[in-house]
Design an enzyme around this catalytic site. Structure first.
Site, PDB file in Angstrom:
ATOM      1  N   SER A  71      37.722  47.132  82.630  1.00  0.00           N
ATOM      2  CA  SER A  71      36.285  46.903  82.414  1.00  0.00           C
ATOM      3  C   SER A  71      35.978  45.441  82.193  1.00  0.00           C
ATOM      4  CB  SER A  71      35.838  47.641  81.155  1.00  0.00           C
ATOM      5  OG  SER A  71      36.155  48.986  81.227  1.00  0.00           O
TER       6      SER A  71
ATOM      7  N   HIS B 128      36.404  48.502  89.690  1.00  0.00           N
ATOM      8  CA  HIS B 128      35.821  48.957  88.425  1.00  0.00           C
ATOM      9  C   HIS B 128      34.825  50.091  88.656  1.00  0.00           C
ATOM     10  CE1 HIS B 128      33.116  47.884  84.750  1.00  0.00           C
ATOM     11  NE2 HIS B 128      33.946  48.860  84.464  1.00  0.00           N
TER      12      HIS B 128
ATOM     13  N   GLU C  24      32.452  48.099  91.066  1.00  0.00           N
ATOM     14  CA  GLU C  24      32.447  46.634  91.059  1.00  0.00           C
ATOM     15  C   GLU C  24      33.810  46.157  91.572  1.00  0.00           C
ATOM     16  OE1 GLU C  24      31.875  45.282  86.969  1.00  0.00           O
ATOM     17  OE2 GLU C  24      30.345  43.873  87.590  1.00  0.00           O
TER      18      GLU C  24
ATOM     19  N   ASN D 172      29.701  44.603  82.498  1.00  0.00           N
ATOM     20  CA  ASN D 172      29.896  44.661  81.047  1.00  0.00           C
ATOM     21  C   ASN D 172      29.475  43.389  80.327  1.00  0.00           C
ATOM     22  OD1 ASN D 172      30.674  47.314  80.423  1.00  0.00           O
ATOM     23  ND2 ASN D 172      32.604  46.962  81.485  1.00  0.00           N
TER      24      ASN D 172
HETATM   25  N1  3HC Z   1      31.954  64.040  84.339  1.00  0.00           N
HETATM   26  C1  3HC Z   1      31.483  64.478  85.517  1.00  0.00           C
HETATM   27  N2  3HC Z   1      30.212  64.860  85.726  1.00  0.00           N
HETATM   28  C2  3HC Z   1      29.374  64.822  84.665  1.00  0.00           C
HETATM   29  C3  3HC Z   1      29.789  64.371  83.388  1.00  0.00           C
HETATM   30  C4  3HC Z   1      31.149  63.989  83.252  1.00  0.00           C
HETATM   31  N3  3HC Z   1      31.639  63.528  82.090  1.00  0.00           N
HETATM   32  N4  3HC Z   1      28.731  64.440  82.550  1.00  0.00           N
HETATM   33  C5  3HC Z   1      27.688  64.893  83.271  1.00  0.00           C
HETATM   34  N5  3HC Z   1      28.085  65.115  84.541  1.00  0.00           N
HETATM   35  C6  3HC Z   1      27.273  65.623  85.642  1.00  0.00           C
HETATM   36  C7  3HC Z   1      26.789  67.009  85.332  1.00  0.00           C
HETATM   37  O1  3HC Z   1      27.756  67.966  85.664  1.00  0.00           O
HETATM   38  C8  3HC Z   1      25.562  67.106  86.218  1.00  0.00           C
HETATM   39  O2  3HC Z   1      25.977  67.340  87.560  1.00  0.00           O
HETATM   40  P1  3HC Z   1      25.022  68.211  88.533  1.00  0.00           P
HETATM   41  O3  3HC Z   1      23.892  67.294  88.913  1.00  0.00           O
HETATM   42  O4  3HC Z   1      25.907  68.545  89.662  1.00  0.00           O
HETATM   43  O5  3HC Z   1      24.591  69.387  87.738  1.00  0.00           O
HETATM   44  C9  3HC Z   1      24.990  65.668  86.169  1.00  0.00           C
HETATM   45  O6  3HC Z   1      26.082  64.833  85.734  1.00  0.00           O
HETATM   46  C10 3HC Z   1      23.864  65.532  85.179  1.00  0.00           C
HETATM   47  O7  3HC Z   1      24.341  65.999  83.930  1.00  0.00           O
HETATM   48  P2  3HC Z   1      23.460  66.755  82.851  1.00  0.00           P
HETATM   49  O8  3HC Z   1      22.340  67.450  83.540  1.00  0.00           O
HETATM   50  O9  3HC Z   1      24.374  67.547  82.002  1.00  0.00           O
HETATM   51  O10 3HC Z   1      22.967  65.625  81.881  1.00  0.00           O
HETATM   52  P3  3HC Z   1      22.107  64.335  82.151  1.00  0.00           P
HETATM   53  O11 3HC Z   1      21.035  64.552  83.153  1.00  0.00           O
HETATM   54  O12 3HC Z   1      21.762  63.872  80.792  1.00  0.00           O
HETATM   55  O13 3HC Z   1      23.139  63.293  82.792  1.00  0.00           O
HETATM   56  C11 3HC Z   1      24.655  61.536  82.614  1.00  0.00           C
HETATM   57  C12 3HC Z   1      24.332  62.954  82.179  1.00  0.00           C
HETATM   58  C13 3HC Z   1      24.903  61.490  84.132  1.00  0.00           C
HETATM   59  C14 3HC Z   1      25.933  61.141  81.907  1.00  0.00           C
HETATM   60  C15 3HC Z   1      23.431  60.590  82.249  1.00  0.00           C
HETATM   61  O14 3HC Z   1      23.114  60.760  80.903  1.00  0.00           O
HETATM   62  C16 3HC Z   1      23.712  59.130  82.515  1.00  0.00           C
HETATM   63  O15 3HC Z   1      23.606  58.654  83.630  1.00  0.00           O
HETATM   64  N6  3HC Z   1      24.043  58.390  81.430  1.00  0.00           N
HETATM   65  C17 3HC Z   1      24.335  56.961  81.527  1.00  0.00           C
HETATM   66  C18 3HC Z   1      25.756  56.796  81.988  1.00  0.00           C
HETATM   67  C19 3HC Z   1      26.129  55.360  82.124  1.00  0.00           C
HETATM   68  O16 3HC Z   1      25.375  54.413  81.858  1.00  0.00           O
HETATM   69  N7  3HC Z   1      27.371  55.132  82.542  1.00  0.00           N
HETATM   70  C20 3HC Z   1      27.927  53.803  82.652  1.00  0.00           C
HETATM   71  C21 3HC Z   1      28.677  53.516  81.414  1.00  0.00           C
HETATM   72  S1  3HC Z   1      29.376  51.882  81.454  1.00  0.00           S
HETATM   73  C22 3HC Z   1      30.841  52.087  82.258  1.00  0.00           C
HETATM   74  O17 3HC Z   1      31.240  53.148  82.628  1.00  0.00           O
HETATM   75  C23 3HC Z   1      31.647  50.840  82.475  1.00  0.00           C
HETATM   76  C24 3HC Z   1      32.849  50.845  81.629  1.00  0.00           C
HETATM   77  O18 3HC Z   1      33.604  49.739  82.018  1.00  0.00           O
HETATM   78  C25 3HC Z   1      32.572  50.758  80.162  1.00  0.00           C
END
Ligand code: 3HC
Length: 304
Positions: free
Chosen positions: A127, A161, A173, A211
């Site tokens: 990351s 990434h 990325e 990040n």
């Molecule tokens: N793994 C796989 N799929 C997942 C999941 C997981 N952990 N969590 C949720 N999903 C899927 C669900 O199964 C659902 O799929 P579907 O459309 O086929 O039904 C879809 O995502 C939407 O899930 P939900 O309806 O349960 O819930 P939300 O609408 O609240 O979405 C979320 C969940 C997609 C996690 C949304 O809240 C989101 O986009 N959050 C922000 C995530 C984000 O910013 N990620 C980046 C983090 S930074 C990073 O990763 C970089 C690293 O270096 C730190």
């Protein structure tokens, strides 16, 4: 002109939430055989059970057919912990997705480089850690950075990434080390596209683009909570409803993992010397307490 990725088999090292997600999109979307390795058997079992659940969900929602799910699952083979990194000998690319610790990553890349053919692309899902430092660790004993073997060894290292949750987030990325060859970047990019992702490119700076922008925001939210400016619920609600973000910053920090957030912030702070990246004391204390967010059942919020 589009480049062929030429990845006939992918190795994934680490079966936590990132490694598992990468294995999932590679097997289902890029349709390549995946060798999955983790030193913990428990973690592998947990990861595969989660993959089964995701595939079942996609079938029940009509996103994929049952036979596609079975084919994808059959493409994933576990490399037994005792086989070690030798188990990746047939992989054309290995993606490392272990925890955000530079010493650990450097020792893994040193080993990967010693055990795998020179043609194998070595990608890190880090990351924030310098890809140039990781690439330098692949130079074989007795060789130098300018020797032919030293250059070739480091030239196949690249940053790839992915974002959490990998099956959902559309971005990858790409980060080149100073030593990375253009061919390595092109092939890694073609592979990410085959996994259904769009790519951006960042220079090898601490935190890259994503990040370096996200972490100060999350840290600021934690400092706001620490100072008592607002409740955690109101901080999150403000950003969710006011800015249309899918998650508020404290919920997102829990989701990423507070240990991962802290490790990235430390890399940003140490790598730039800029006090704007100094991790909040509250974040440090929460990690000290092993309150790591969703994965440990407790963070800013409680989880089942
Ligand atoms: N793994 C796989 N799929 C997942 C999941 C997981 N952990 N969590 C949720 N999903 C899927 C669900 O199964 C659902 O799929 P579907 O459309 O086929 O039904 C879809 O995502 C939407 O899930 P939900 O309806 O349960 O819930 P939300 O609408 O609240 O979405 C979320 C969940 C997609 C996690 C949304 O809240 C989101 O986009 N959050 C922000 C995530 C984000 O910013 N990620 C980046 C983090 S930074 C990073 O990763 C970089 C690293 O270096 C730190």
């Amino acid at each position: 002109m589009s480049v062929a990725h030429g990845i006939r088999t992918l190795g994934v090292l680490g079966s936590g939430q990132m490694g598992l997600g990468i294995a999932y999109v590679a097997a289902l979307r890029a349709r390549v055989p995946v060798l999955l390795h983790d030193r913990s058997e428990v973690q592998i079992k947990k990861g595969l059970a989660f993959m089964d659940k995701l595939l079942e969900k996609d079938v029940s929602k009509g996103k994929i057919k049952a036979e596609e799910a079975k084919e994808a699952r059959d493409r994933v083979t576990v490399v037994a912990p005792e086989k070690g990194l030798e188990g990746f000998r047939d992989a054309d690319m290995v993606v490392e997705a272990v925890s955000e610790n530079i010493a650990l990553k450097q020792s893994i890349f040193k080993d990967l480089s010693a055990k795998l053919p020179l043609e194998t692309i070595l990608a890190s899902n880090t990351s924030s850690i310098s890809i140039t430092k990781i690439a330098a660790s692949t130079i074989p004993e007795g060789h130098t950075a300018s020797s032919e073997l030293g250059q070739k060894s480091a030239a196949r290292v690249v940053g790839l990434h992915f974002f959490n949750p990998v099956p959902v987030m559309k971005l990858v990325e790409l980060i080149s080390a100073l030593q990375t060859s253009q061919e390595t970047v092109d092939r890694a990019k073609a592979f990410a596209i085959a996994c259904g992702k769009e790519c951006t490119t960042s220079q090898d700076v601490p935190g890259f683009v994503a990040n370096a922008l996200l972490m100060p925001y999350l840290n600021e939210a934690i400092m706001w909570l620490e100072k008592g400016v607002a409740t955690k619920e109101d901080i999150d609600k403000t950003m969710k409803l006011g800015m249309n973000h899918p998650m508020g910053p404290l919920q997102l920090a829990d989701f990423i993992g507070l240990d991962t957030c802290l490790a990235i912030q430390q890399t940003l702070y140490q790598g730039t010397g800029d006090s704007k990246y100094r991790p909040s004391v509250l974040l440090e204390r929460m990690v000290d307490a092993q309150w790591l967010g969703k994965k440990s059942g407790k963070g800013f919020y409680d989880y089942e």
